[in-house]
Design a protein around this motif. Structure first.
Motif, PDB file in Angstrom:
ATOM      1  N   TYR A  67     -50.081  -4.837   3.890  1.00 26.34           N
ATOM      2  CA  TYR A  67     -49.698  -5.231   5.249  1.00 26.34           C
ATOM      3  C   TYR A  67     -50.699  -6.221   5.848  1.00 26.34           C
ATOM      4  O   TYR A  67     -50.368  -7.372   6.105  1.00 26.34           O
ATOM      5  CB  TYR A  67     -49.573  -3.984   6.121  1.00 26.34           C
ATOM      6  CG  TYR A  67     -49.422  -4.260   7.595  1.00 26.34           C
ATOM      7  CD1 TYR A  67     -48.376  -5.041   8.080  1.00 26.34           C
ATOM      8  CD2 TYR A  67     -50.331  -3.729   8.519  1.00 26.34           C
ATOM      9  CE1 TYR A  67     -48.237  -5.298   9.444  1.00 26.34           C
ATOM     10  CE2 TYR A  67     -50.202  -3.976   9.879  1.00 26.34           C
ATOM     11  CZ  TYR A  67     -49.162  -4.755  10.336  1.00 26.34           C
ATOM     12  OH  TYR A  67     -49.031  -5.017  11.680  1.00 26.34           O
ATOM     13  N   TYR A 111     -48.473   5.496  11.759  1.00 23.82           N
ATOM     14  CA  TYR A 111     -49.766   5.412  11.104  1.00 23.82           C
ATOM     15  C   TYR A 111     -49.639   5.337   9.599  1.00 23.82           C
ATOM     16  O   TYR A 111     -50.567   5.603   8.850  1.00 23.82           O
ATOM     17  CB  TYR A 111     -50.708   6.538  11.536  1.00 23.82           C
ATOM     18  CG  TYR A 111     -50.126   7.942  11.577  1.00 23.82           C
ATOM     19  CD1 TYR A 111     -50.416   8.867  10.585  1.00 23.82           C
ATOM     20  CD2 TYR A 111     -49.342   8.356  12.652  1.00 23.82           C
ATOM     21  CE1 TYR A 111     -49.930  10.162  10.647  1.00 23.82           C
ATOM     22  CE2 TYR A 111     -48.848   9.643  12.720  1.00 23.82           C
ATOM     23  CZ  TYR A 111     -49.140  10.554  11.712  1.00 23.82           C
ATOM     24  OH  TYR A 111     -48.647  11.840  11.770  1.00 23.82           O
ATOM     25  N   ALA A 133     -48.043   2.280   7.007  1.00 23.13           N
ATOM     26  CA  ALA A 133     -47.511   0.919   7.055  1.00 23.13           C
ATOM     27  C   ALA A 133     -46.041   0.865   6.662  1.00 23.13           C
ATOM     28  O   ALA A 133     -45.292   0.004   7.138  1.00 23.13           O
ATOM     29  CB  ALA A 133     -48.339  -0.010   6.167  1.00 23.13           C
ATOM     30  N   ILE A 176     -43.882   1.176   9.600  1.00 21.95           N
ATOM     31  CA  ILE A 176     -43.709  -0.067  10.362  1.00 21.95           C
ATOM     32  C   ILE A 176     -42.369  -0.688   9.994  1.00 21.95           C
ATOM     33  O   ILE A 176     -41.559  -1.037  10.854  1.00 21.95           O
ATOM     34  CB  ILE A 176     -44.832  -1.073  10.045  1.00 21.95           C
ATOM     35  CG1 ILE A 176     -46.197  -0.532  10.455  1.00 21.95           C
ATOM     36  CG2 ILE A 176     -44.550  -2.417  10.725  1.00 21.95           C
ATOM     37  CD1 ILE A 176     -47.352  -1.428  10.002  1.00 21.95           C
ATOM     38  N   TYR A 236     -48.530   0.030  15.004  1.00 19.62           N
ATOM     39  CA  TYR A 236     -49.359   0.623  13.948  1.00 19.62           C
ATOM     40  C   TYR A 236     -50.713   1.027  14.522  1.00 19.62           C
ATOM     41  O   TYR A 236     -51.361   0.256  15.227  1.00 19.62           O
ATOM     42  CB  TYR A 236     -49.519  -0.403  12.832  1.00 19.62           C
ATOM     43  CG  TYR A 236     -50.273   0.056  11.609  1.00 19.62           C
ATOM     44  CD1 TYR A 236     -50.033   1.288  11.031  1.00 19.62           C
ATOM     45  CD2 TYR A 236     -51.210  -0.782  11.004  1.00 19.62           C
ATOM     46  CE1 TYR A 236     -50.709   1.684   9.889  1.00 19.62           C
ATOM     47  CE2 TYR A 236     -51.889  -0.399   9.871  1.00 19.62           C
ATOM     48  CZ  TYR A 236     -51.631   0.843   9.313  1.00 19.62           C
ATOM     49  OH  TYR A 236     -52.307   1.228   8.184  1.00 19.62           O
ATOM     50  N   THR A 255     -48.365  -5.544  16.134  1.00 18.75           N
ATOM     51  CA  THR A 255     -47.819  -5.070  14.863  1.00 18.75           C
ATOM     52  C   THR A 255     -46.640  -5.948  14.489  1.00 18.75           C
ATOM     53  O   THR A 255     -45.586  -5.897  15.126  1.00 18.75           O
ATOM     54  CB  THR A 255     -47.387  -3.598  14.965  1.00 18.75           C
ATOM     55  OG1 THR A 255     -48.524  -2.796  15.290  1.00 18.75           O
ATOM     56  CG2 THR A 255     -46.772  -3.107  13.654  1.00 18.75           C
TER      57      THR A 255
END
Length: 220
Positions: A14, A170, A172, A175, A187, A197
């Protein structure tokens, strides 16, 4: 004791620069640390008994505790949550919901740590009905087991359960899931360092290809 920093494949896929920022915070506390990029899914070889594995990833922490029961495994965000030196940003009491990652359901420390961090950043949490130890998967775990269209449908269904448009995550992969579901993921590590984010391509197959490529590139 030897300290090893395992940022995890998701964070490295990420925003690698966030992994480096976290490393700097870790070294303020523990001194020099070795970075381990081999994914926990690859069962990396860590031979020394007197070793502490430090990670910001809940899934990595659970994996390393199973792989190396004689080693110390630290979920670094727990340490950070009680820091007297870290410059926590103030988000002015903004309301956000939360998507608890699957691995955290059996790790009460991780669940409380994330909520403590949100308190320290002045973020008001509006929990979904199914949260904490009863949280539902964001849908990512089903990738490769179900058709991609079905996985995306599960992601949208979970995102629809969030009371707020802004959703703290928390992991990725969460996300990507919340973005697919039409929510605005926030995030936790982005929040800590005052970053937005944004995933370049929040698309299920693309994200999983990135994870696969990173894991393959860093095998021993």
């Amino acid at each position: 004791m030897q300290y090893i920093y395992a940022p995890g494949c998701a964070l490295m896929s990420y925003k690698p620069h966030l992994a480096e920022k976290l490393k700097q915070e870790i070294q303020k506390v523990f001194g020099p640390v070795e970075t381990l990029l081999n994914c926990c899914f690859n069962s990396p070889k860590i031979s020394e008994d007197d070793t502490c594995i430090i990670t910001p990833c809940v899934t990595c922490a659970a994996s390393y505790r199973k792989l190396y029961p004689n080693h110390t495994v630290m979920f670094f965000l727990s340490k950070l949550a009680e820091s007297e030196d870290f410059p926590f940003p103030d988000y002015g009491g903004i309301e956000m919901s939360i998507q608890d990652t699957c691995a955290a359901r059996t790790q009460p420390e991780a669940l409380s740590t994330i909520r403590r961090l949100l308190e320290r950043m002045n973020i008001k949490l509006v929990e979904p009905a199914k949260t904490g130890t009863r949280a539902k998967c964001c849908g990512q775990v089903f990738y490769g087991k179900l058709e991609t269209a079905k996985v995306e449908s599960l992601m949208r269904a979970r995102a629809d359960e969030m009371p707020c448009q802004d959703v703290v995550v928390y992991c990725a992969s969460c996300i990507m899931s919340m973005a697919v579901g039409g929510k605005r993921p926030r995030y936790i590590i982005d929040l800590l360092f005052g970053e937005s984010t944004e995933m370049e391509r929040p698309e299920v197959t693309d994200w999983n290809n990135r994870l696969r490529d990173f894991r393959n590139a860093h095998k021993e």
